[in-house]
Write a protein that holds these residues in place. Structure first.
Motif, PDB file in Angstrom:
ATOM      1  N   GLU A   1      62.062  -1.844  12.175  1.00  0.00           N
ATOM      2  CA  GLU A   1      61.511  -2.963  11.420  1.00  0.00           C
ATOM      3  C   GLU A   1      62.617  -3.735  10.713  1.00  0.00           C
ATOM      4  O   GLU A   1      62.556  -4.959  10.587  1.00  0.00           O
ATOM      5  CB  GLU A   1      60.463  -2.460  10.406  1.00  0.00           C
ATOM      6  CG  GLU A   1      59.268  -1.833  11.108  1.00  0.00           C
ATOM      7  CD  GLU A   1      58.222  -1.280  10.158  1.00  0.00           C
ATOM      8  OE1 GLU A   1      58.000  -1.871   9.088  1.00  0.00           O
ATOM      9  OE2 GLU A   1      57.629  -0.239  10.496  1.00  0.00           O
ATOM     10  N   VAL A   2      63.630  -3.024  10.260  1.00  0.00           N
ATOM     11  CA  VAL A   2      64.754  -3.691   9.611  1.00  0.00           C
ATOM     12  C   VAL A   2      65.497  -4.561  10.630  1.00  0.00           C
ATOM     13  O   VAL A   2      65.834  -5.718  10.361  1.00  0.00           O
ATOM     14  CB  VAL A   2      65.702  -2.661   8.963  1.00  0.00           C
ATOM     15  CG1 VAL A   2      66.970  -3.348   8.459  1.00  0.00           C
ATOM     16  CG2 VAL A   2      64.999  -1.930   7.825  1.00  0.00           C
ATOM     17  N   ALA A   3      65.702  -4.001  11.835  1.00  0.00           N
ATOM     18  CA  ALA A   3      66.374  -4.775  12.896  1.00  0.00           C
ATOM     19  C   ALA A   3      65.564  -6.022  13.226  1.00  0.00           C
ATOM     20  O   ALA A   3      66.121  -7.120  13.390  1.00  0.00           O
ATOM     21  CB  ALA A   3      66.547  -3.896  14.143  1.00  0.00           C
ATOM     22  N   ALA A   4      64.241  -5.864  13.301  1.00  0.00           N
ATOM     23  CA  ALA A   4      63.374  -7.005  13.616  1.00  0.00           C
ATOM     24  C   ALA A   4      63.415  -8.031  12.489  1.00  0.00           C
ATOM     25  O   ALA A   4      63.452  -9.239  12.731  1.00  0.00           O
ATOM     26  CB  ALA A   4      61.944  -6.528  13.854  1.00  0.00           C
ATOM     27  N   ALA A   5      63.429  -7.557  11.240  1.00  0.00           N
ATOM     28  CA  ALA A   5      63.481  -8.470  10.092  1.00  0.00           C
ATOM     29  C   ALA A   5      64.790  -9.254  10.100  1.00  0.00           C
ATOM     30  O   ALA A   5      64.825 -10.440   9.770  1.00  0.00           O
ATOM     31  CB  ALA A   5      63.329  -7.686   8.785  1.00  0.00           C
ATOM     32  N   ARG A   6      65.863  -8.599  10.498  1.00  0.00           N
ATOM     33  CA  ARG A   6      67.159  -9.281  10.607  1.00  0.00           C
ATOM     34  C   ARG A   6      67.064 -10.441  11.600  1.00  0.00           C
ATOM     35  O   ARG A   6      67.514 -11.553  11.309  1.00  0.00           O
ATOM     36  CB  ARG A   6      68.209  -8.255  11.062  1.00  0.00           C
ATOM     37  CG  ARG A   6      69.626  -8.747  11.037  1.00  0.00           C
ATOM     38  CD  ARG A   6      70.535  -7.747  11.724  1.00  0.00           C
ATOM     39  NE  ARG A   6      70.869  -6.567  10.923  1.00  0.00           N
ATOM     40  CZ  ARG A   6      71.821  -6.543   9.984  1.00  0.00           C
ATOM     41  NH1 ARG A   6      72.484  -7.630   9.702  1.00  0.00           N
ATOM     42  NH2 ARG A   6      72.093  -5.432   9.329  1.00  0.00           N
TER      43      ARG A   6
ATOM     44  N   GLU B   1      64.019  -4.312  24.495  1.00  0.00           N
ATOM     45  CA  GLU B   1      65.451  -4.198  24.817  1.00  0.00           C
ATOM     46  C   GLU B   1      65.849  -2.738  24.949  1.00  0.00           C
ATOM     47  O   GLU B   1      66.539  -2.339  25.894  1.00  0.00           O
ATOM     48  CB  GLU B   1      66.302  -4.841  23.715  1.00  0.00           C
ATOM     49  CG  GLU B   1      66.227  -6.349  23.673  1.00  0.00           C
ATOM     50  CD  GLU B   1      67.020  -6.902  22.488  1.00  0.00           C
ATOM     51  OE1 GLU B   1      67.766  -6.124  21.845  1.00  0.00           O
ATOM     52  OE2 GLU B   1      66.886  -8.104  22.199  1.00  0.00           O
ATOM     53  N   ALA B   2      65.380  -1.927  23.996  1.00  0.00           N
ATOM     54  CA  ALA B   2      65.709  -0.504  24.040  1.00  0.00           C
ATOM     55  C   ALA B   2      65.144   0.123  25.308  1.00  0.00           C
ATOM     56  O   ALA B   2      65.755   1.006  25.914  1.00  0.00           O
ATOM     57  CB  ALA B   2      65.167   0.209  22.796  1.00  0.00           C
ATOM     58  N   GLY B   3      63.937  -0.332  25.708  1.00  0.00           N
ATOM     59  CA  GLY B   3      63.319   0.181  26.931  1.00  0.00           C
ATOM     60  C   GLY B   3      64.198  -0.090  28.143  1.00  0.00           C
ATOM     61  O   GLY B   3      64.191   0.659  29.124  1.00  0.00           O
TER      62      GLY B   3
ATOM     63  N   THR C   1      69.233  -1.360  26.163  1.00  0.00           N
ATOM     64  CA  THR C   1      70.136  -2.137  25.302  1.00  0.00           C
ATOM     65  C   THR C   1      69.853  -1.830  23.838  1.00  0.00           C
ATOM     66  O   THR C   1      68.718  -1.999  23.382  1.00  0.00           O
ATOM     67  CB  THR C   1      69.931  -3.653  25.537  1.00  0.00           C
ATOM     68  OG1 THR C   1      69.996  -3.884  26.939  1.00  0.00           O
ATOM     69  CG2 THR C   1      70.991  -4.463  24.810  1.00  0.00           C
ATOM     70  N   TYR C   2      70.860  -1.330  23.137  1.00  0.00           N
ATOM     71  CA  TYR C   2      70.701  -1.068  21.710  1.00  0.00           C
ATOM     72  C   TYR C   2      71.655  -1.976  20.960  1.00  0.00           C
ATOM     73  O   TYR C   2      72.864  -1.755  20.962  1.00  0.00           O
ATOM     74  CB  TYR C   2      70.978   0.409  21.406  1.00  0.00           C
ATOM     75  CG  TYR C   2      69.935   1.330  21.990  1.00  0.00           C
ATOM     76  CD1 TYR C   2      68.834   1.712  21.228  1.00  0.00           C
ATOM     77  CD2 TYR C   2      70.047   1.793  23.291  1.00  0.00           C
ATOM     78  CE1 TYR C   2      67.872   2.537  21.775  1.00  0.00           C
ATOM     79  CE2 TYR C   2      69.088   2.616  23.847  1.00  0.00           C
ATOM     80  CZ  TYR C   2      67.995   2.988  23.082  1.00  0.00           C
ATOM     81  OH  TYR C   2      67.029   3.792  23.609  1.00  0.00           O
ATOM     82  N   ARG C   3      71.094  -3.056  20.316  1.00  0.00           N
ATOM     83  CA  ARG C   3      71.897  -4.060  19.654  1.00  0.00           C
ATOM     84  C   ARG C   3      71.989  -3.759  18.180  1.00  0.00           C
ATOM     85  O   ARG C   3      70.965  -3.589  17.539  1.00  0.00           O
ATOM     86  CB  ARG C   3      71.234  -5.431  19.843  1.00  0.00           C
ATOM     87  CG  ARG C   3      72.102  -6.399  20.599  1.00  0.00           C
ATOM     88  CD  ARG C   3      71.486  -7.785  20.719  1.00  0.00           C
ATOM     89  NE  ARG C   3      70.053  -7.913  20.576  1.00  0.00           N
ATOM     90  CZ  ARG C   3      69.475  -8.627  19.598  1.00  0.00           C
ATOM     91  NH1 ARG C   3      70.201  -9.201  18.672  1.00  0.00           N
ATOM     92  NH2 ARG C   3      68.157  -8.736  19.558  1.00  0.00           N
ATOM     93  N   GLY C   4      73.196  -3.674  17.638  1.00  0.00           N
ATOM     94  CA  GLY C   4      73.357  -3.554  16.193  1.00  0.00           C
ATOM     95  C   GLY C   4      73.288  -2.130  15.675  1.00  0.00           C
ATOM     96  O   GLY C   4      72.870  -1.203  16.368  1.00  0.00           O
TER      97      GLY C   4
ATOM     98  N   LEU D   1      68.988   4.449  15.703  1.00  0.00           N
ATOM     99  CA  LEU D   1      67.649   4.840  16.163  1.00  0.00           C
ATOM    100  C   LEU D   1      67.681   5.411  17.581  1.00  0.00           C
ATOM    101  O   LEU D   1      66.729   6.045  18.032  1.00  0.00           O
ATOM    102  CB  LEU D   1      66.756   3.598  16.123  1.00  0.00           C
ATOM    103  CG  LEU D   1      65.249   3.762  16.264  1.00  0.00           C
ATOM    104  CD1 LEU D   1      64.727   4.772  15.251  1.00  0.00           C
ATOM    105  CD2 LEU D   1      64.561   2.423  16.071  1.00  0.00           C
ATOM    106  N   ARG D   2      68.808   5.194  18.258  1.00  0.00           N
ATOM    107  CA  ARG D   2      68.903   5.534  19.677  1.00  0.00           C
ATOM    108  C   ARG D   2      68.458   6.964  20.026  1.00  0.00           C
ATOM    109  O   ARG D   2      67.658   7.150  20.938  1.00  0.00           O
ATOM    110  CB  ARG D   2      70.343   5.300  20.148  1.00  0.00           C
ATOM    111  CG  ARG D   2      70.515   5.476  21.634  1.00  0.00           C
ATOM    112  CD  ARG D   2      71.917   5.069  22.033  1.00  0.00           C
ATOM    113  NE  ARG D   2      71.986   4.889  23.460  1.00  0.00           N
ATOM    114  CZ  ARG D   2      72.747   3.983  24.052  1.00  0.00           C
ATOM    115  NH1 ARG D   2      73.517   3.190  23.338  1.00  0.00           N
ATOM    116  NH2 ARG D   2      72.757   3.878  25.352  1.00  0.00           N
ATOM    117  N   PRO D   3      68.937   7.998  19.288  1.00  0.00           N
ATOM    118  CA  PRO D   3      68.546   9.359  19.682  1.00  0.00           C
ATOM    119  C   PRO D   3      67.022   9.550  19.681  1.00  0.00           C
ATOM    120  O   PRO D   3      66.468  10.174  20.596  1.00  0.00           O
ATOM    121  CB  PRO D   3      69.194  10.242  18.600  1.00  0.00           C
ATOM    122  CG  PRO D   3      70.282   9.414  18.007  1.00  0.00           C
ATOM    123  CD  PRO D   3      69.850   7.984  18.133  1.00  0.00           C
TER     124      PRO D   3
END
Lengths: 597, 218
Positions: free
Chosen positions: A129-134, A325-327, A330-333, A339-341
């Protein structure tokens, strides 16, 4: 996260730490003070249940730069200019882009200065949610606010207030009311109904002669009963919580208010923490909880019922994109890397949905058959979707669902296997027939009943307890739940009931948003998986105890499969109780169903 | 038919939220709280009409089902003094007039003390309990008695039931202990108080049109 939060506070001159609940402010205040005892006197907390004098002291302290740090809820969101504040921290998800910016704006509140906010996630998924808010802040994707549409409960309260303040002529007040945005569309029959509701309890055909709150005297409506006037003055307001009880020191200073149900669980000598102070409970008298300062020990922290803010539509959409993206790997930021693990576990056990996919997980556990559905549309939409899906599934076979919802999805739990494939074939997410089905689903759940709780209090149907109200008033106390049942059975056309359903549909379930969501889901690819155990996405739903139900089985059939709960927990709250003990019963006050919830 | 056997007697437990003492053909009714809605209206709370009529309809259903010749009210017949509304009393009188052959007794409860006894036209004998009718003792408040097994009300007992798939229900119940039984509140417009059932107690819940034994065994 405490060390990082302390570090951030130390970097600046003056900081505000925003949390999402009042309990959280108390918890963080205690934790910060325990870690930095030398900050005593320069840190403070601020939330809506604190006594006004305390709050003003804190606000002045911030303005004058006397305070290094204030831990606050949305009570400090708006309106106040605290120029010395140069750091803002947000603990937990901000749930919306506009809200995050609003809070960020409390810092650097000077021309030319830069506002900064640091987000402190309280669980792994909040990173998302923080990434999305960014993204939202970068794209300036800010939510708009929906205004209220002619709430009749508020109008009923306002009309009594005006009647009490010298009275009014019906046509003049109607003109004035219609001049406001919220009531511009007020219909004549709705206005007539409110007047009738207050003068004889219903329309002319169902008048209750013994009842009247306002009366027509020489062409003006006035309040002519002293008791009604007194009770109305004491229950004016539209912010509804559980019955509140004032917390006060034996020597006199008022601290603020907590919910009665919290105090009801305390015994003489019990410790609790409130207004940042360890307290010892002494007794309840005159509707006040009398306390004294306790030595610095740990104690329970009161909880307040408040609406949990749902994820905004904007943030939900940004979040689905990040997840997509993660699906695709791609893990941005920094947030997504952290959160990746967890997301990799989600992928291994089940699947990470792409933006055009709808993930459904079927899990069988000791508790029964779980169906997890993840539209990522915010809790309110999910509550509506859960009720709708449960209702549509229950039409295919006799079955009972217990439902839970959060911002990511919802869970339908049943004792037998739900006919999900058949339901999907027959259009489980078909927007056609939405309004009829959602209305039927509403009647099958407690949602309208919960909404009615607020309306009943605002419209003056139920009252919180008052100081020295004595026995007469107590005999007039009734839970809104009981009231709802009686109205639904004996006066189903009551407009407040209609309003409760309308508000659930429009505001709570955001029916337009529900429709839009269904449009999206009906063209999504269904990704159905059968994990062996609840996945990282499912886990928060599994542990949610706040549940609603939809059933197509008879009450008796369900009851025959149930067992009496012999839990000790319920008994300890109610106190010693048995058909054996006589005198204890006499002293006990009867509690009505739902009265304390 | 659901029957509880206590003190060598047979009590039928009715879905109308009343019990029937078979041998004495006596209907036992706890906490009807007549006039509760009217009391609310008098206090400025617009509770709709119809609860008294519904209460009487249910009482009639119990009378028809059992062919009772007597009713014993186990307290709280009227809810409050303010609830003695002319309309409520008129409906009660009318009902009573066509059931003149049925003997009625009220064991006074805490609400009766403030609301006052039912009007004399209702021909309900009023006593301050407990009243012994061996092997039973009729009372409003739960108590124990050396004179017999106590049948009482006052609590408005309810229990929570749990089932698979996290299902639960909160329902009114008949609660039988070793020396005392508490009847569900009869009144249409009354709440529930959760009770703490102990091992050895027997509990029947009222689930719609059925009375179901939910006592846990073992």
């Amino acid at each position: 996260m405490l060390p990082q939060v302390l570090e951030a506070i130390e970097e600046g001159e003056s900081a505000i730490v925003f949390t999402n609940t009042r309990s959280q402010t108390e918890i963080w205040y205690q934790a910060i003070l325990a870690a930095r005892p030398d900050w005593a006197g320069t840190i403070a907390l601020h939330h809506g249940s604190l006594d006004r004098a305390r709050r003003e002291w804190v606000e002045n302290g911030l303005r004058e730069g006397r305070l290094r740090c204030v831990i606050a809820t949305s009570s400090l969101d708006l309106g106040v200019d605290f120029s010395p504040v140069d750091r803002v921290l947000q603990v937990g998800s901000p749930k919306g882009v506009a809200r995050l910016l609003q809070r960020a704006g409390r810092s650097g509140h000077r021309p030319g200065a830069v506002s900064r906010v640091t987000c402190v996630p309280t669980n792994a998924l909040e990173l998302l949610e923080v990434a999305a808010a960014r993204d939202g802040v970068e794209q300036a994707a800010i939510e708009s606010r929906l205004p209220m549409e002619r709430p009749l409960d508020v109008l009923a309260q306002h009309v009594v207030t005006v009647a009490l303040g010298g009275g009014f002529r019906a046509s003049e007040l109607l003109d004035e009311v219609r001049s406001t945005r919220a009531y511009a569309e007020l219909q004549d029959d709705e206005w007539e109904w409110v007047l009738a509701f207050l003068t004889n309890g219903g329309d002319a055909l169902r008048a209750y002669p013994e009842y009247s709150r306002i009366a027509l005297v020489d062409g003006r409506y006035v309040v002519d009963k002293k008791e009604i006037a007194r009770r109305h003055r004491m229950s004016i307001g539209t912010i509804v919580g559980d019955a509140q009880i004032t917390v006060q020191y034996l020597r006199g200073t008022m601290l603020g208010t907590v919910e009665e149900s919290f105090i009801a669980r305390l015994k003489h000598g019990d410790r609790f923490v409130f207004a940042g102070t360890p307290l010892e409970f002494v007794r309840v008298r005159d509707m006040k909880a009398w306390v004294r300062r306790a030595p610095n020990t740990k104690g329970a922290i009161p909880r307040w019922q408040g609406s949990r803010l749902p994820l905004s539509r904007m943030l939900a959409e940004l979040l689905r994109r990040r997840l997509g993206e993660a699906g695709e790997g791609t893990y941005r930021g920094a947030e997504m890397e952290a959160l990746r693990p967890l997301l990799e576990v989600q992928r291994r056990w089940s699947h990470i949905p792409l933006p055009d996919e709808l993930l459904i997980e079927r899990v069988k556990t000791r508790e029964g058959w779980h169906l997890f559905v993840y539209p990522f549309e915010g809790r309110l939409v999910h509550e509506g979707l859960a009720a709708l899906c449960a209702y549509r599934l229950s039409r295919l076979a006799p079955i009972t669902f217990s439902m839970a919802s959060n911002d990511y999805g919802f869970e339908l739990l049943s004792a037998s296997e739900p006919p999900i494939e058949r339901a999907l074939d027959e259009g489980l997410f078909n927007p056609h027939g939405l309004l009829e089905d959602i209305n039927a689903a509403l009647n099958a759940t407690e949602m309208a009943k919960r909404q009615f709780r607020e309306l009943a209090r605002v419209a003056g149907l139920v009252f919180p307890g008052f100081p020295r109200s004595g026995k007469t008033a107590r005999q007039l106390q009734m839970s809104s739940g009981l009231f709802f049942d009686v109205l639904r059975r004996y006066d189903p056309a009551n407009l407040l009931l209609t309003q409760a359903s309308r508000e659930v549909l429009e505001r709570q379930l955001e029916s337009t948003r529900l429709g839009i969501t269904l449009q999206r889901l009906s063209v999504s690819t269904i990704a159905m998986t059968t994990p062996k155990r609840p996945t990282p996405l499912a886990f928060p739903l599994v542990v949610d105890r706040n549940r609603d139900k939809v059933s197509s089985e008879s009450l008796a059939d369900r009851v025959r499969r149930m067992q009496l709960a012999l839990e000790k927990a319920a008994g300890s709250v109610d106190g010693e109780q048995s058909p054996r003990s006589g005198s204890a019963q006499t002293a006990r006050r009867k509690r009505e169903k739902g009265a304390t919830t | 038919m659901v029957v509880a056997s206590v003190a060598g007697e047979e009590l039928q437990l009715l879905p109308e939220r009343a019990a029937f003492w078979t041998r004495e053909r006596t209907l036992l009714v706890a906490d009807p709280h007549f006039g509760k809605a009217a009391a609310f209206r008098a206090g400025g709370v617009p509770v709709p009409r119809g609860t008294t009529t519904e209460n009487l309809r249910r009482l009639d259903a119990a009378l028809r089902r059992t062919a009772a010749r007597r009713i014993v009210f186990l307290g709280d017949f009227l809810h409050a003094r303010e609830g003695r509304a002319p309309e409520t009393l008129r409906v009660l009188n009318q009902w009573r007039a066509t059931r003149a052959n049925i003997d009625m007794l009220l064991v006074r409860g805490n609400h009766d003390a403030r609301a006052g006894d039912p009007p004399t036209e209702l021909a309900i004998r009023c006593e301050t309990g407990p009243i012994t009718e061996s092997p039973f003792v009729f009372a409003h408040h739960p108590t124990t008695s050396s004179d017999g097994y106590v049948l009482c009300g006052h609590i408005h007992p309810g229990v929570r039931l749990h089932g698979a798939g996290r299902q639960f229900e909160h329902l009114p119940c008949f609660w039988f202990g070793p020396e005392t039984a508490v009847l569900p509140a009869f009144g249409e417009f009354t709440g529930l108080a959760g009770v703490d059932v102990r091992e050895g107690d027997r509990v029947w819940v009222v689930a719609g049109d059925e009375v179901i034994d939910v006592t846990t065994r073992g």
